[in-house]
Design a protein around this motif. Structure first.
Motif, short mmCIF file in Angstrom:
data_model
loop_
_atom_site.label_atom_id
_atom_site.label_comp_id
_atom_site.label_asym_id
_atom_site.label_seq_id
_atom_site.Cartn_x
_atom_site.Cartn_y
_atom_site.Cartn_z
N THR A 121 -10.91 0.87 -3.65
CA THR A 121 -9.85 0.88 -4.66
C THR A 121 -9.33 2.28 -4.97
O THR A 121 -8.37 2.42 -5.72
CB THR A 121 -10.34 0.22 -5.97
OG1 THR A 121 -11.56 0.85 -6.37
CG2 THR A 121 -10.59 -1.26 -5.77
N HIS A 149 -7.16 5.49 -4.66
CA HIS A 149 -5.79 5.77 -4.19
C HIS A 149 -4.89 4.53 -4.22
O HIS A 149 -3.78 4.57 -3.70
CB HIS A 149 -5.79 6.36 -2.78
CG HIS A 149 -6.73 7.51 -2.59
ND1 HIS A 149 -6.54 8.72 -3.20
CD2 HIS A 149 -7.88 7.61 -1.88
CE1 HIS A 149 -7.53 9.54 -2.86
NE2 HIS A 149 -8.35 8.89 -2.07
N LEU A 150 -5.35 3.42 -4.81
CA LEU A 150 -4.52 2.21 -4.88
C LEU A 150 -3.95 2.05 -6.28
O LEU A 150 -4.64 2.30 -7.27
CB LEU A 150 -5.34 0.96 -4.53
CG LEU A 150 -6.00 0.89 -3.14
CD1 LEU A 150 -6.64 -0.48 -2.95
CD2 LEU A 150 -5.00 1.17 -2.04
N ARG A 189 -5.41 4.74 2.43
CA ARG A 189 -4.70 3.51 2.05
C ARG A 189 -4.32 2.71 3.30
O ARG A 189 -4.47 1.49 3.34
CB ARG A 189 -3.44 3.84 1.25
CG ARG A 189 -3.67 4.29 -0.16
CD ARG A 189 -2.47 4.02 -1.04
NE ARG A 189 -1.22 4.48 -0.49
CZ ARG A 189 -0.70 5.67 -0.71
NH1 ARG A 189 -1.35 6.54 -1.47
NH2 ARG A 189 0.47 6.02 -0.20
N TYR A 190 -3.83 3.42 4.30
CA TYR A 190 -3.45 2.73 5.54
C TYR A 190 -4.68 2.14 6.23
O TYR A 190 -4.64 1.01 6.73
CB TYR A 190 -2.74 3.69 6.50
CG TYR A 190 -2.60 3.09 7.88
CD1 TYR A 190 -1.73 2.01 8.09
CD2 TYR A 190 -3.37 3.55 8.94
CE1 TYR A 190 -1.63 1.43 9.34
CE2 TYR A 190 -3.27 2.97 10.19
CZ TYR A 190 -2.40 1.91 10.39
OH TYR A 190 -2.31 1.32 11.63
N PHE A 195 0.83 -1.20 0.00
CA PHE A 195 0.00 0.00 0.00
C PHE A 195 0.86 1.26 0.00
O PHE A 195 0.46 2.32 0.46
CB PHE A 195 -0.96 -0.03 1.19
CG PHE A 195 -2.06 -1.04 1.03
CD1 PHE A 195 -3.25 -0.69 0.43
CD2 PHE A 195 -1.89 -2.36 1.41
CE1 PHE A 195 -4.26 -1.62 0.25
CE2 PHE A 195 -2.88 -3.30 1.24
CZ PHE A 195 -4.08 -2.94 0.65
N ALA A 202 -1.39 -2.86 -5.41
CA ALA A 202 -2.19 -2.87 -4.18
C ALA A 202 -3.59 -3.41 -4.46
O ALA A 202 -4.16 -4.14 -3.63
CB ALA A 202 -2.27 -1.46 -3.60
N LYS A 203 -4.15 -3.08 -5.62
CA LYS A 203 -5.47 -3.62 -5.97
C LYS A 203 -5.42 -5.14 -6.08
O LYS A 203 -6.36 -5.84 -5.66
CB LYS A 203 -5.95 -3.01 -7.29
CG LYS A 203 -6.42 -1.58 -7.18
CD LYS A 203 -6.88 -1.08 -8.54
CE LYS A 203 -7.26 0.39 -8.49
NZ LYS A 203 -7.68 0.91 -9.80
N GLU A 208 -3.24 8.94 1.64
CA GLU A 208 -2.33 8.01 2.31
C GLU A 208 -2.99 7.37 3.53
O GLU A 208 -2.84 6.17 3.77
CB GLU A 208 -1.05 8.74 2.71
CG GLU A 208 -0.15 9.11 1.55
CD GLU A 208 1.00 9.99 1.97
OE1 GLU A 208 2.06 9.93 1.31
OE2 GLU A 208 0.86 10.77 2.94
#
Length: 645
Positions: free
Chosen positions: A471, A473-474, A451-452, A430, A478-479, A448
């Motif tokens: 999904t 910001h990925l 995502r976290y 991530f 990461a997806k 950010e």
């Protein structure tokens, strides 16, 4: 049109790429890909002449126009949305005004005079130019693009400064599409678009008369819009023909070939070194030894750059819930006089993967918040099943995080049984690496922190996940981690996403929120579109009944005269085959559920329970009939495609 020659670029002390050569042609349909930090956005800015090269040259054809859309940061003000978009045609509008002036002059001038001839020639030239650019349809062009990108007619008259950042980017994208530059450079154009507008943009780009280069983390979008991939890898540009799926195949083949060449070279080098070592001090072999030393020195060593390690994170599996996760009966929701949902009824069962789709403002987020018990209904009943433990991920989930907590310590408190190395690997997926994991959460940006927050949910999930735009910001990596983890998750998931690939790989049912109602479609988003576009006819229960599980009664219409087989593209054929495999697995499961429910109906518990089981049985039979129809239709289509290929 545009050419990079022996180009190189640094970002501080880091070399992003060097010795890059790229001839960009008029019909370019290219995606720029690469790991995070390799320089994709920097290269796009360089092509747009917003950044400079450290080495090499960038040459542009005289008169070439380039349009550039950054990821974010644009802000427009001072005009209405419609006037802002119409401003791209200022030159044509000036021509229109001059044509009107010339027409008035021609009406007054003597047809035999020299002034009349000059004015007539000018009018003819300007008129031809105005027609060539479709000048009489400027308003229609603006309206079509604004509507395609999700602006209602009421929005057209609003001031641009009234819109949020995501909508500001849509206005900027509208202007670029209307300008039709020779080369479009789009950095994450789908970031701020919902599914409907992404679909529209895909179709628009397919018919775009000029070239474009784009960066996107939407795999489906790349598959249907580009025919070439340029990857920044190992500090160089590498070219692949075809879409993103073909790029993945070709890349794997190239790496296999590179590894084979590396092994062969290593064997040859070891053989030379062994000969040199063995005969170095024998005078009779001196000439042969020197020959092999020279050969060894001339060898250009093959290097295999280290790939990003693939991460496969598995959810700690939650306790099992009851078979029925949620029952909703005649649910309605209003905000003042605005009614968002009315008389909605449906059932969610254990193991469901449900995608919520619908236009912005239709009520998707409202529904998911009610399912998570953050909001109550205005009327109706929403009942969670036995041992159901919901967990909700919001679009602004970062707001509930402790800003003073340090990332690694915070996630470690939640996932006490997960080794720290695994947690750091997950955070790396991530985009949190190195010292980032020791940062306080308060110093992170909103994206950010979201995502976290998503990574945080993965390490300690409940058995009913409600994910609103997970999904966003990925990146692609990461997806893939999220998709892999959710597919292995044994609980139930309901989610909102604007990523077609993510929905198609995850959803087993689609709930469409539209006009205050919820319509249920079996299968993934591709199946949903197929039905919406006439692949099957759906009938909807009357609003007074509103039993959504009964909604998708599909009837396949076949003409008496067998039509010629229509070829479908390989992506659609593969999706049909995957859907067929899913249906073949799903039919026995539904049949088992029917038998179990019929057995339960034979044991009287209460009138309410009997009514609930009767509704469930009717729903299961409807679902079984629909799945059977799906299976027959898909078998026919797949067989026809295989026979005709």
């Amino acid at each position: 049109m545009l050419q990079l020659a022996d180009a190189g670029k640094r970002f501080g002390p880091k070399l992003l790429f060097e010795h890059a050569n790229w001839l960009i042609t008029a019909g370019e349909r290219t995606a720029l890909v690469g790991a995070n930090g390799t320089g994709k956005s920097t290269l796009l800015k360089t092509l747009a002449a917003l950044d400079s090269l450290d080495y090499g040259n960038l040459q542009r054809t005289r008169g070439m126009s380039i349009g550039y859309l950054p990821q974010d940061g644009l802000s427009l003000s001072g005009r209405t949305v419609f006037d802002e978009c119409l401003s791209v045609f200022d030159e044509l509008r000036s021509i229109e005004q001059e044509l009107e002036t010339l027409a008035a002059s021609l009406a007054e001038l003597d047809p035999d005079s020299g002034a009349y001839g000059t004015a007539a020639e000018r009018y003819s030239n300007l008129s031809a130019r105005f027609h060539a650019h479709d000048g009489y349809a400027l308003d229609a062009q603006v309206g079509a693009v604004l509507a395609g990108l999700g602006f209602s007619k009421e929005d057209w008259a609003r001031r641009t400064e009234e819109f949020s950042g995501g909508w500001q980017m849509r206005i900027a994208l509208s202007k670029l599409l209307l300008q039709k530059p020779n080369l479009l450079l789009l950095d994450e154009p789908t970031n701020h678009l919902d599914l409907e507008t992404r679909n529209w943009l895909e179709e628009y780009l397919r018919g775009y008369p000029n070239g474009y280069i784009l960066i996107s983390h939407d795999r489906y979008f790349l598959d249907v819009t580009v025919n070439k991939i340029v990857e920044i890898w190992n500090k160089g540009l590498h070219f692949y023909s075809g879409n993103y799926e073909k790029y993945l195949q070709q890349k794997e083949e190239r790496r296999t070939q590179l590894e084979a060449a590396y092994r062969n070279q290593r064997e040859h080098i070891e053989h030379l070194e062994a000969f040199i070592s063995r005969f170095r001090y024998q005078a009779t072999k001196a000439k042969q030894v020197q020959s092999r030393i020279k050969e060894l020195e001339k060898i250009e060593r093959i290097e295999i750059p280290q790939e990003e390690q693939a991460i496969h994170f598995t959810f700690p599996q939650p306790p099992a819930s009851g078979r029925t996760v949620v029952e909703v009966s005649n649910l309605s929701k209003s905000y003042g006089e605005k009614q968002v949902l009315r008389n909605v009824s449906f059932t969610i069962e254990r193991g469901d993967r449900i995608a919520l789709v619908g236009a912005n403002g239709a009520g998707k987020s409202t529904l998911i918040r009610m399912l998570s018990a953050l909001e109550g209904p205005t009327s109706g009943v929403l009942r969670l099943g036995h041992n159901v433990l919901p967990d909700y991920f919001a679009q602004d989930q970062y707001k509930v995080l402790d800003p003073g907590a340090r990332m690694l310590e915070d996630i470690g408190r939640i996932a006490q049984r997960v080794p720290e190395t695994d947690l750091r690997s997950l955070l790396g997926c991530f985009l949190f690496s190195g010292d980032d994991v020791f940062k306080p959460l308060g110093v992170l940006s909103g994206g950010e922190r979201n995502r976290y927050a998503l990574a945080r949910i993965l390490v300690s999930p409940a058995n009913f996940l409600l994910l609103d735009e997970p999904t966003n910001h990925l990146d692609l990596r990461a997806k893939d981690v999220l998709l892999d983890a959710v597919n292995k998750f044994t609980g139930t998931v309901i989610f909102v996403s604007h990523d077609r690939y993510f929905i198609d790989r995850l959803a087993t049912r689609v709930f469409e929120v539209e006009g205050g109602h919820v319509h249920v479609f079996p299968g993934n988003y591709e199946d949903y579109l197929w039905r919406k576009e006439g692949g099957a006819v759906t009938t909807t229960a009357a609003p007074a009944v509103a039993v959504v599980e009964e909604t998708p009664a599909a009837v396949v219409i076949q003409t008496a005269e067998k039509e010629k087989v229509r070829r479908v593209n390989p992506i659609r054929l593969r999706q049909m085959q995957e859907r067929l495999a899913f249906v073949e697995e799903e039919i026995p499961r539904v049949e088992a559920s029917i038998v179990e429910t019929e057995h339960s109906l034979g044991i009287f518990v209460s009138v309410e329970e009997t009514e609930r089981l009767s509704r469930l049985l009717e729903s299961l039979r409807e679902q079984h009939g629909l799945l059977t129809t799906d299976w027959e239709e898909l078998m026919l289509q797949v067989e026809e495609q295989q026979v005709s290929s």
